[in-house]
Design a protein around this motif. Structure first.
Motif, short mmCIF file in Angstrom:
data_model
loop_
_atom_site.label_atom_id
_atom_site.label_comp_id
_atom_site.label_asym_id
_atom_site.label_seq_id
_atom_site.Cartn_x
_atom_site.Cartn_y
_atom_site.Cartn_z
N ARG A 1 0.82 -1.21 0.00
CA ARG A 1 0.00 0.00 0.00
C ARG A 1 0.85 1.25 0.00
O ARG A 1 0.45 2.28 -0.53
CB ARG A 1 -0.92 0.04 1.23
N GLY A 2 2.01 1.20 0.64
CA GLY A 2 2.85 2.39 0.74
C GLY A 2 2.40 3.30 1.87
O GLY A 2 2.03 4.46 1.65
N VAL A 3 2.44 2.79 3.10
CA VAL A 3 2.04 3.56 4.28
C VAL A 3 3.17 4.53 4.65
O VAL A 3 4.35 4.21 4.51
CB VAL A 3 1.75 2.61 5.45
N LEU A 4 2.80 5.71 5.08
CA LEU A 4 3.79 6.69 5.55
C LEU A 4 4.50 6.15 6.78
O LEU A 4 3.87 5.89 7.81
CB LEU A 4 3.11 8.02 5.86
N GLU A 5 5.81 5.96 6.68
CA GLU A 5 6.60 5.35 7.76
C GLU A 5 7.45 6.41 8.44
O GLU A 5 8.51 6.79 7.94
CB GLU A 5 7.49 4.23 7.21
N LEU A 6 6.97 6.90 9.57
CA LEU A 6 7.70 7.92 10.33
C LEU A 6 8.29 7.30 11.59
O LEU A 6 7.68 6.43 12.22
CB LEU A 6 6.77 9.07 10.72
N ASP A 7 9.47 7.75 11.95
CA ASP A 7 10.13 7.27 13.17
C ASP A 7 10.35 8.46 14.10
O ASP A 7 11.41 9.08 14.12
CB ASP A 7 11.47 6.61 12.82
N VAL A 8 9.29 8.80 14.84
CA VAL A 8 9.34 9.90 15.80
C VAL A 8 9.13 9.31 17.18
O VAL A 8 8.02 8.92 17.54
CB VAL A 8 8.26 10.97 15.50
N HIS B 1 18.03 10.39 5.36
CA HIS B 1 18.73 9.63 6.39
C HIS B 1 20.08 9.11 5.88
O HIS B 1 21.00 8.88 6.67
CB HIS B 1 17.87 8.46 6.87
N LYS B 2 20.19 8.92 4.55
CA LYS B 2 21.46 8.45 3.99
C LYS B 2 22.48 9.58 3.88
O LYS B 2 23.67 9.33 3.78
CB LYS B 2 21.23 7.85 2.60
N SER B 3 22.01 10.82 3.89
CA SER B 3 22.91 11.96 3.75
C SER B 3 23.63 12.23 5.06
O SER B 3 23.22 11.80 6.13
CB SER B 3 22.15 13.21 3.32
N ALA B 4 24.71 12.96 4.97
CA ALA B 4 25.49 13.31 6.17
C ALA B 4 25.08 14.67 6.73
O ALA B 4 25.72 15.18 7.63
CB ALA B 4 26.98 13.31 5.83
N SER B 5 24.01 15.25 6.21
CA SER B 5 23.62 16.59 6.65
C SER B 5 23.03 16.55 8.05
O SER B 5 22.53 15.53 8.52
CB SER B 5 22.58 17.18 5.68
N ALA B 6 23.10 17.68 8.72
CA ALA B 6 22.53 17.79 10.07
C ALA B 6 21.03 17.60 10.04
O ALA B 6 20.41 17.23 11.04
CB ALA B 6 22.88 19.16 10.66
N LEU B 7 20.43 17.83 8.88
CA LEU B 7 18.98 17.75 8.77
C LEU B 7 18.46 16.33 8.96
O LEU B 7 17.33 16.13 9.40
CB LEU B 7 18.55 18.28 7.39
N SER B 8 19.27 15.32 8.63
CA SER B 8 18.79 13.94 8.59
C SER B 8 18.21 13.49 9.92
O SER B 8 17.26 12.71 9.96
CB SER B 8 19.90 13.00 8.15
N SER B 9 18.75 13.98 11.03
CA SER B 9 18.30 13.54 12.35
C SER B 9 16.93 14.07 12.72
O SER B 9 16.27 13.54 13.61
CB SER B 9 19.31 13.95 13.42
N SER B 10 16.46 15.13 12.08
CA SER B 10 15.15 15.71 12.43
C SER B 10 14.17 15.69 11.27
O SER B 10 13.12 16.31 11.33
CB SER B 10 15.33 17.16 12.90
N LEU B 11 14.50 14.92 10.22
CA LEU B 11 13.66 14.92 9.02
C LEU B 11 12.29 14.31 9.29
O LEU B 11 11.28 14.78 8.78
CB LEU B 11 14.37 14.19 7.89
N ASP B 12 12.25 13.23 10.10
CA ASP B 12 10.96 12.59 10.40
C ASP B 12 10.01 13.57 11.06
O ASP B 12 8.82 13.63 10.72
CB ASP B 12 11.18 11.39 11.33
N GLU B 13 10.53 14.34 12.00
CA GLU B 13 9.69 15.31 12.71
C GLU B 13 9.20 16.40 11.77
O GLU B 13 8.05 16.86 11.86
CB GLU B 13 10.47 15.91 13.87
N MET B 14 10.06 16.82 10.84
CA MET B 14 9.67 17.86 9.91
C MET B 14 8.57 17.36 8.95
O MET B 14 7.61 18.09 8.66
CB MET B 14 10.88 18.34 9.11
#
Length: 472
Positions: A156-163, A259-272
């Motif tokens: 189905r392609g469910v939105l998978e968030l890890d918050v 999440h694969k990138s080394a940017s600081a953003l990757s750690s908070s992307l799920d929340e965004m």
């Protein structure tokens, strides 16, 4: 059997699974999902019903529950307690080996749950670390059915968030002894998938019967939020596939690339991504559930703690002619107003639960004022930085006046603060060292200041020295 948290007192649902004996459905499963028959006890217009409607739902605080129903019902007569006869609404379902639902039907029944298990116990059985005796093949069957349902979920392609969700642990005197991320096991997900299956079945049945349905709806993200997200991601070299009309799978692809990138953003992307989503609510008008990728969805599985589920039970009783406690014409005519009310009570409870948790966190950290912590910038505004302590799930503010002696320019699109003289730039997701300046348990407010170069070495020694005295 029921599977719930170790501290649960009310048991809405019990589950059963066995291989489908139909030779035409090799590898398929026969499931029974039994839900407390609250409509048997709570009738439209009586005192219990009026009070349950007024509350709209139960509210869960770290130290107590404010139940929608009186405790004699929520923890007693309605609760599917082990080895006790209990009335239930049962959704019987057959799925194929890929988790696709083949057929289902609803019935009223008297059940006797064989066992009250916790998520930890079931997870230990799944992992083989501690087997549970006396249930035959039930647990292995449930695990097999869950694995089939996972195939359907992925298709189905469910939105998978890890918050991560915070869990405040209290001692017997009501004092906080630790704050930790709430565990998420396969056993949690197994029950969730079976509840989703029953909820979908309820919505489909009522729609087929042409009866009023209190849908659980989740709209696609608004154009404004998508435009803001797209502009923000562009500055980090990330792209949301089909940004004009994204699917949950498009968001999943964004999360994976971030999440694969080394940017600081990757750690908070799920929340965004979570903040970009619309808020789920109740409605008699069906627009589907975006996050779950479902065309039809209703809440049927938790009538002890949600008024919406009682309405679904009553509608099923009416449409399937299952006896007393059916949906009344007056209720059906008021579905729009009821939806607005119970959506509002749900938001009110969520806000109260969040506020209570914030107060407990502030109380826990109050004796650590002056200590240094590593924090993550969760939001950048024109008046300062919001930071999160991932170790405790605590959120606080570094106000502009407590930033270093510089003039900062705020970029609304990129959500950054940049010093005019120092050229120091702060952005979302960035790790920073902060010192706790204030913790106010009465409001739950936390105030931080950034660590200067002169403070950093001594503060780190202090932080390392104190950590053992305040285990998370």
């Amino acid at each position: 059997m029921t599977v719930d948290g170790a501290d649960a007192k009310d048991f809405d649902d019990a589950v059963f699974a066995e291989p489908d004996l139909d030779q035409g459905n090799a590898g398929g499963w026969h499931l029974m999902i039994a839900i407390a028959d609250v409509a048997h006890f709570v009738r439209y217009g009586d005192a219990l019903d009026k009070d349950a409607f007024l509350k709209g739902n139960s509210t869960y605080f770290p130290d107590r529950v404010l139940p929608m129903l009186p405790e004699a019902l929520s923890n007693g007569l309605c609760s599917l307690n082990p080895n006790e006869d209990r009335p239930a609404m049962v959704c019987e379902v057959w799925i194929d080996k890929n988790g696709q639902k083949l057929k289902h039907h609803f019935m009223r029944a008297m059940i006797k749950s064989k066992a009250r298990l916790t998520y930890d116990e079931v997870e230990a059985d799944f992992n083989g670390t501690q087997k549970i005796e006396g249930l035959g093949d039930l647990l292995s069957n449930l695990k097999g059915a869950y694995e089939s349902l996972l195939i359907n979920r992925q298709r189905r392609g469910v939105l998978e968030l890890d918050v991560p969700e915070r869990q405040v642990v209290l001692n017997d005197k009501g004092r906080v002894i630790s704050i930790r991320p709430r565990a998420r096991y396969a056993s949690h997900k197994m029950i969730e998938e079976m509840m989703i299956l029953a909820n979908v079945s309820a919505a489909e049945t009522l729609e087929k019967l042409n009866l009023p349905t209190m849908y659980r709806v989740h709209d696609r993200p608004s154009d404004e939020k998508l435009a803001s997200l797209k502009s923000f991601l562009k500055s980090y070299g990330l792209i949301l596939p089909d940004a004009n009309n994204p699917t949950p799978d498009d968001f999943n692809a964004l999360l994976q690339s971030g999440h694969k990138s080394a940017s600081a953003l990757s750690s908070s992307l799920d929340e965004m991504v979570l903040r970009t989503q619309s808020q789920a609510e109740y409605s008699p008008e069906n627009i589907g559930h975006f996050g779950l990728s479902l065309d039809k969805y209703a809440h049927f599985t938790s009538p002890i703690r949600r008024y919406a589920d009682i309405l679904i039970h009553r509608a099923l009783i009416k449409g399937l002619k299952l006896g007393d406690g059916a949906l009344s014409d007056d209720e059906a005519a008021a579905f729009e107003q009821i939806a607005e009310h119970i959506s509002a009570t749900e938001r009110q409870s969520a806000a109260a639960e969040q506020d209570a948790t914030d107060r407990y966190v502030a109380s826990y950290l109050a004796d650590r004022v002056g200590e240094m912590f590593q924090a993550r910038i969760s939001s950048v505004t024109a008046f300062g930085l919001f930071v999160s302590l991932d170790e405790y799930g605590a959120d606080g503010l570094v106000p502009m006046r407590l930033l270093s002696n510089d003039d900062y320019q705020y970029d609304e699109v990129k959500q950054t603060l940049t010093g005019k003289r120092s050229h120091i730039r702060f952005m979302r997701g960035q790790l920073v060292d902060v010192i706790l300046k204030e913790a106010v348990p009465l409001t739950g407010g936390l105030l931080f200041t950034l660590v200067s170069k002169n403070q950093r070495r001594g503060s780190r020694r202090q932080r390392a020295g104190n950590r053992s005295f305040h285990p998370a």
